[in-house]
Design a protein around this motif. Structure first.
Motif, PDB file in Angstrom:
ATOM      1  N   GLY A  60      -9.499  73.658  93.176  1.00 33.94           N
ATOM      2  CA  GLY A  60      -8.996  74.260  91.956  1.00 33.94           C
ATOM      3  C   GLY A  60      -7.533  74.629  91.996  1.00 33.94           C
ATOM      4  N   GLY A  88     -11.318  69.014  92.687  1.00 40.08           N
ATOM      5  CA  GLY A  88     -10.859  69.447  91.386  1.00 40.08           C
ATOM      6  C   GLY A  88      -9.445  69.966  91.368  1.00 40.08           C
ATOM      7  N   ILE A  91      -8.995  71.344  87.424  1.00 40.53           N
ATOM      8  CA  ILE A  91     -10.009  72.377  87.195  1.00 40.53           C
ATOM      9  C   ILE A  91     -11.151  72.181  88.182  1.00 40.53           C
ATOM     10  N   SER A  93     -14.942  73.791  88.598  1.00 37.76           N
ATOM     11  CA  SER A  93     -15.839  74.684  87.868  1.00 37.76           C
ATOM     12  C   SER A  93     -17.250  74.707  88.427  1.00 37.76           C
ATOM     13  N   TYR A  97     -17.263  75.425  81.414  1.00 42.99           N
ATOM     14  CA  TYR A  97     -15.903  75.022  81.054  1.00 42.99           C
ATOM     15  C   TYR A  97     -15.937  74.158  79.804  1.00 42.99           C
ATOM     16  N   SER A  99     -13.252  72.193  77.192  1.00 39.60           N
ATOM     17  CA  SER A  99     -11.877  71.712  77.005  1.00 39.60           C
ATOM     18  C   SER A  99     -11.770  71.005  75.666  1.00 39.60           C
ATOM     19  N   PHE A 104      -4.495  65.923  80.717  1.00 40.66           N
ATOM     20  CA  PHE A 104      -4.541  66.018  82.175  1.00 40.66           C
ATOM     21  C   PHE A 104      -3.793  64.821  82.753  1.00 40.66           C
ATOM     22  N   ILE A 120     -10.830  67.166  86.842  1.00 39.25           N
ATOM     23  CA  ILE A 120     -11.917  68.152  86.678  1.00 39.25           C
ATOM     24  C   ILE A 120     -13.031  67.859  87.670  1.00 39.25           C
ATOM     25  N   SER A 122     -16.868  69.320  88.247  1.00 38.26           N
ATOM     26  CA  SER A 122     -17.898  70.163  87.652  1.00 38.26           C
ATOM     27  C   SER A 122     -19.154  70.094  88.506  1.00 38.26           C
ATOM     28  N   LEU A 127     -20.338  71.528  81.181  1.00 42.04           N
ATOM     29  CA  LEU A 127     -19.012  70.985  80.902  1.00 42.04           C
ATOM     30  C   LEU A 127     -18.992  70.334  79.530  1.00 42.04           C
ATOM     31  N   VAL A 129     -16.007  68.324  77.183  1.00 43.64           N
ATOM     32  CA  VAL A 129     -14.638  67.837  77.003  1.00 43.64           C
ATOM     33  C   VAL A 129     -14.573  67.115  75.668  1.00 43.64           C
ATOM     34  N   ILE A 145     -12.607  62.736  86.440  1.00 46.63           N
ATOM     35  CA  ILE A 145     -13.684  63.741  86.380  1.00 46.63           C
ATOM     36  C   ILE A 145     -14.798  63.390  87.359  1.00 46.63           C
TER      37      ILE A 145
END
Length: 222
Positions: A60, A88, A91, A93, A97, A99, A104, A120, A122, A127, A129, A145
């Motif tokens: 993170g 990540g 992000i 998580s 989360y 978004s 990004f 990201i 997760s 999640l 997005v 991701i």
């Protein structure tokens, strides 16, 4: 820039509610959550915030979201965050989360073997997005991701020129109930498997109304 030996080099939020807008978090350093750490019981909302050049030894580099925490971001930019030996970069998580209309770019790890999620990561989380733009992100699994043991929905988003050894844009690993709708995958690449999306041991993965153009897996499949 702030420096923390543990969590949240820039901002550490614990059991609180914070709204932040029209601001920049840049160049902060910590073991977890370089620019921001959102701890259990907290809710953070960011609008038009730039989160850039964060650095973590572990996970993170941009923002770390702990179990039981919630992060909402909109119209914000995450760029050049670096999770050196973790997960990540933009992000990370474990919580919830969401978004909306975020960008990004160039989130990565300097450690080639890092497990994933350039933008990201997760895990065991929820999640969402919507309207995202992902470009130039890198992670070992899932250039943009990485989703594992999570429920995720990705909609109306663009993934362009992201790179990973496996899953150039997205990697889905032991996850259930993942939907990808109305999204575009352009010129993403993988060294081994799946230039755009790699799904492993996952159930109920649905991809609808999406386009895939000039994505490439160099050596093996997809």
């Amino acid at each position: 820039a702030g420096v923390s030996t543990e969590n949240g080099g820039g901002i550490y939020v614990t059991a609180g509610i914070i709204d932040m807008s029209d601001s920049t978090l840049s160049g902060n350093v910590a073991e977890y959550g370089g620019n921001m750490f959102v701890d259990e019981g907290s809710e953070v909302t960011l609008d038009n915030v730039t989160v850039e050049s964060g650095y973590t030894v572990y996970s993170g580099a941009g923002i770390y979201v702990e179990t039981g925490a919630t992060l909402y971001t909109s119209n914000s930019t995450f760029s050049s965050n670096d999770a050196s030996y973790g997960y990540g970069s933009g992000i990370f998580s474990y919580g919830t989360y969401e978004s909306t209309d975020d960008t990004f770019t160039d989130n990565y790890s300097t450690n080639y073997w890092t497990y994933s999620g350039g933008a990201i990561f997760s895990s065991s989380s929820d999640l969402l997005v919507s309207g995202g733009y992902f470009s130039g992100n890198y992670g070992y699994y899932g250039g943009a991701i990485y989703i594992t043991e999570s429920t995720a929905a990705i909609e109306d988003s663009t993934f362009e020129s992201n790179w990973a050894p496996e899953g150039g844009a997205i990697a889905i690993y032991y996850a259930d109930d993942v939907t990808i709708d109305g999204s575009e995958f352009l010129t993403n690449s993988a060294y081994y498997y799946a230039g755009a999306i790699w799904s492993y041991a996952s159930e109920n993965v649905a991809i609808t109304d999406s386009t895939f153009t000039e994505n490439e897996a160099t050596f093996y499949y997809g």
